[in-house]
Design a protein around this motif. Sequence first.
Motif, PDB file in Angstrom:
ATOM      1  N   GLY A 190       0.371  -1.472   0.441  1.00 42.05           N
ATOM      2  CA  GLY A 190      -0.268   0.375  -0.317  1.00 42.05           C
ATOM      3  C   GLY A 190       0.964   1.500   0.018  1.00 42.05           C
ATOM      4  O   GLY A 190       0.404   2.966   0.556  1.00 42.05           O
ATOM      5  N   GLN A 191       2.210   1.685  -0.646  1.00 38.46           N
ATOM      6  CA  GLN A 191       2.763   2.381  -0.478  1.00 38.46           C
ATOM      7  C   GLN A 191       2.759   3.326  -1.472  1.00 38.46           C
ATOM      8  O   GLN A 191       3.260   4.209  -1.342  1.00 38.46           O
ATOM      9  CB  GLN A 191       4.543   1.437  -0.793  1.00 38.46           C
ATOM     10  CG  GLN A 191       5.694   1.365  -1.363  1.00 38.46           C
ATOM     11  CD  GLN A 191       4.931  -0.832  -1.249  1.00 38.46           C
ATOM     12  OE1 GLN A 191       4.059  -0.503  -0.815  1.00 38.46           O
ATOM     13  NE2 GLN A 191       5.646  -1.006  -2.182  1.00 38.46           N
ATOM     14  N   GLY A 192       1.838   2.684  -2.350  1.00 43.82           N
ATOM     15  CA  GLY A 192       2.015   3.247  -4.009  1.00 43.82           C
ATOM     16  C   GLY A 192       3.124   4.175  -4.280  1.00 43.82           C
ATOM     17  O   GLY A 192       4.416   3.078  -4.745  1.00 43.82           O
ATOM     18  N   ILE A 193       3.486   5.164  -5.716  1.00 39.62           N
ATOM     19  CA  ILE A 193       4.192   5.284  -6.395  1.00 39.62           C
ATOM     20  C   ILE A 193       4.531   6.359  -6.430  1.00 39.62           C
ATOM     21  O   ILE A 193       3.241   7.602  -6.532  1.00 39.62           O
ATOM     22  CB  ILE A 193       4.323   4.507  -7.951  1.00 39.62           C
ATOM     23  CG1 ILE A 193       4.941   2.993  -7.780  1.00 39.62           C
ATOM     24  CG2 ILE A 193       5.569   5.118  -8.363  1.00 39.62           C
ATOM     25  CD1 ILE A 193       5.015   2.143  -8.616  1.00 39.62           C
ATOM     26  N   LEU A 210      -1.824   4.304   0.156  1.00 39.42           N
ATOM     27  CA  LEU A 210      -2.743   4.222   0.791  1.00 39.42           C
ATOM     28  C   LEU A 210      -2.489   3.815   2.382  1.00 39.42           C
ATOM     29  O   LEU A 210      -3.020   4.058   3.443  1.00 39.42           O
ATOM     30  CB  LEU A 210      -3.835   2.873   0.444  1.00 39.42           C
ATOM     31  CG  LEU A 210      -4.185   2.826  -1.350  1.00 39.42           C
ATOM     32  CD1 LEU A 210      -5.012   1.283  -1.067  1.00 39.42           C
ATOM     33  CD2 LEU A 210      -4.857   3.876  -1.547  1.00 39.42           C
ATOM     34  N   ALA A 211      -1.227   3.645   2.669  1.00 39.65           N
ATOM     35  CA  ALA A 211      -0.690   3.104   4.011  1.00 39.65           C
ATOM     36  C   ALA A 211      -0.612   4.459   4.493  1.00 39.65           C
ATOM     37  O   ALA A 211      -0.373   5.699   4.101  1.00 39.65           O
ATOM     38  CB  ALA A 211       0.759   2.430   3.885  1.00 39.65           C
ATOM     39  N   GLY A 212      -1.300   5.501   5.638  1.00 39.13           N
ATOM     40  CA  GLY A 212      -1.491   5.997   6.174  1.00 39.13           C
ATOM     41  C   GLY A 212      -2.297   7.229   6.197  1.00 39.13           C
ATOM     42  O   GLY A 212      -1.929   8.540   6.304  1.00 39.13           O
ATOM     43  N   ASP A 213      -3.204   7.028   4.935  1.00 35.40           N
ATOM     44  CA  ASP A 213      -3.430   7.926   3.964  1.00 35.40           C
ATOM     45  C   ASP A 213      -4.840   8.497   4.551  1.00 35.40           C
ATOM     46  O   ASP A 213      -6.024   7.773   4.937  1.00 35.40           O
ATOM     47  CB  ASP A 213      -4.211   7.373   2.386  1.00 35.40           C
ATOM     48  CG  ASP A 213      -5.038   8.061   2.071  1.00 35.40           C
ATOM     49  OD1 ASP A 213      -4.291   9.230   1.231  1.00 35.40           O
ATOM     50  OD2 ASP A 213      -6.003   8.404   1.297  1.00 35.40           O
TER      51      ASP A 213
END
Lengths: 133, 533
Positions: free
Chosen positions: A44-47, A54-57
């Motif tokens: 979920g770290q995205g780019i 998504l992490a921490g979003d």
Amino acid sequence: MRARTVAGAAVAAGALLVAPCALAQASGAALFSKYCAACHQAQGQGIKGAFPALAGDALVQGDQKTAASVLLHGRGGMPNFSEDLSDADIASVLTYVRSAFGNHAPPISVAAVAAARGGASAAQDDQSALPGH
Amino acid sequence: MANVAMPGGAAFSRRDFLEGLQGVGGTALLMAGMSALGFGIDSAAAAPPTLSGGNGKRVVVLGTGVAGLTSAYELTNAGYDVTVLEARDRVGGRSYTARKGTRLTELGGEAQVCDFDEGYYINPGPWRIPYAHRGYLHYARKFQVGVELFNNDNDHAYINFEKGTGPLAGRPVRKQEIAADTRGYATEMLAKQVRQGALDQEFGPGDKELFLDYLRGEGYLTRNDFRYIGADGRGPDVDPGAGLDPGPGKPSKPHALTDILHSQTWRTLQSVAPLDQQRTMFQPIGGMDQLPAGFVRNLKPIIRLGHVVEKISQSPESVTVAYVDRRGQRGVVTADYCVCTIPLSVLSGIDLQVSPKFKEAISGVSYALVGKIGLQMKTRFWEENHQIYGGHVYFDDPVIGIVSLPSTGWLGPKGVILGFYPHGAAAAQMSAMSLADRKAYALAAGQKVFPEYAQSCDGSFSIAWHRVPFNMGGWAQWTEEGRAKYYPTLLEPDGRLYLAGEHLSYLTGWQEGGIESAWQQIAKLHKRAMAQA
């Protein structure tokens, strides 16, 4: 495609009666790796600059209806999954995302997804075998 | 309408059935009074606007897909001083062809180099040009980019549906069999109703007899009692030939209606009915990148490749585009106007000096997830062994969708097949696979139809457009709400910034949308420039 998704949802919904958290987690995790991980990445770290983490979003962990709306209606480059995933699938994958990757937000109910969808909860049957472009 | 009782107790709405018939012919039109066949989309403009008197005013064009190239070409010819910035090291955007050595690394993906032989290619983006797309054909004509026919419908191709039930599910069936039988049974059923007088109130004087004539011809029904007992067009069991053996050959018997219905194969019959899927369909000879190449041949050297836009800012007098080039050098281009053809999915992540309303509108549309794979085959077994020349093999596995056989290189030694064309969630699923797994998935599916498939493959190239840098999606997917709320905002300039592209048309996902959008937007720009001259 529809039949499979709906069947999967029914299984998930049934399972919830037995052991809500664990099974919702498993189903949500599977849906995540199948439909989401290609862009948002496995953790979920995205780019950066392309696909949001998504992490921490805040949005992911925020209002249920807003979070569901992103999957139902799309947002910027994010496609909408309204015709591909059932309300139960969307609830399941969002519940997973809200509790994985260090996130701590309460589950999202199927009813909340249905409400965000605005009534027409049944996915439309795709009659066309040949895509339009 | 009453349901038709099926063996096994299943009920099946006749309307469901008839709706599947659109593609077979005009039958559905008559049966259901459907005007829905008219929903296909023709394009509205046939030629570029006539512009002149640009008088050296500066325009910076962002992007070299067909919208950017059209804008640059027409504005240059009108006397504007045009500079074009392109993020990639090639022109064309989604009008793209992968051939030997083509490199692609998706966001979060592995590095990929196309391993096809010299001369072979796949069009990973747009791949077919409807006859109604006059803007595209205008430039193909002008730049002498040759086109060839694209076979968008093949009667002899297979349908491989696994999710239905019965003897026709889970195996390849020739489309011509399903088409002939479906049409035959539907017309037979309707003829029965008509002859029994059930629809008398629908007919004026003499209509009934003519309609029955039509049904008999349409369904290849027997002359006197309007029964469907098979049709030549479904293909024989033994082909006719010379002498006595095979002589007249041996005709085939129709499948049972219930078997066709429950196999779900009839769903494919409507698939090429919309106007933008009809014959005549073209493709450019040598690959989709040939039209961009045609533009470049006819443009002055004003395109700067490898320039990634970082920021667009504006003053009352000018617009300034800040970029970083491939060597990491930063710079700016200042102009009187900007025509920006960057997809909204990418533009929404760029620092823009625009009104809040405009900014919100840019984020108001989602983009299609879509992917393709090209599979190079050592032999053209589909032609040699299956007599299938172009067209599509249909799958109900949404990750495959269709396998499409090439409409080029007929009878040659090798060919490149389109091995899957998934959309939406199925495309997301495909894109989560490694390159090797995508190929393996495609080969396993094709193998179910063609025994020669997997062993013949000696090259592949796959793409998931939502993970491609500078695209971030296949095409804009407007909702009704977005069309009402955001689309009109984006059609008007924000200060000196004009947007153009397929996303600002009702031909989304088609190159024609990009071309005609460019025509509209540069005409607006020109009108304003002339008023201020």
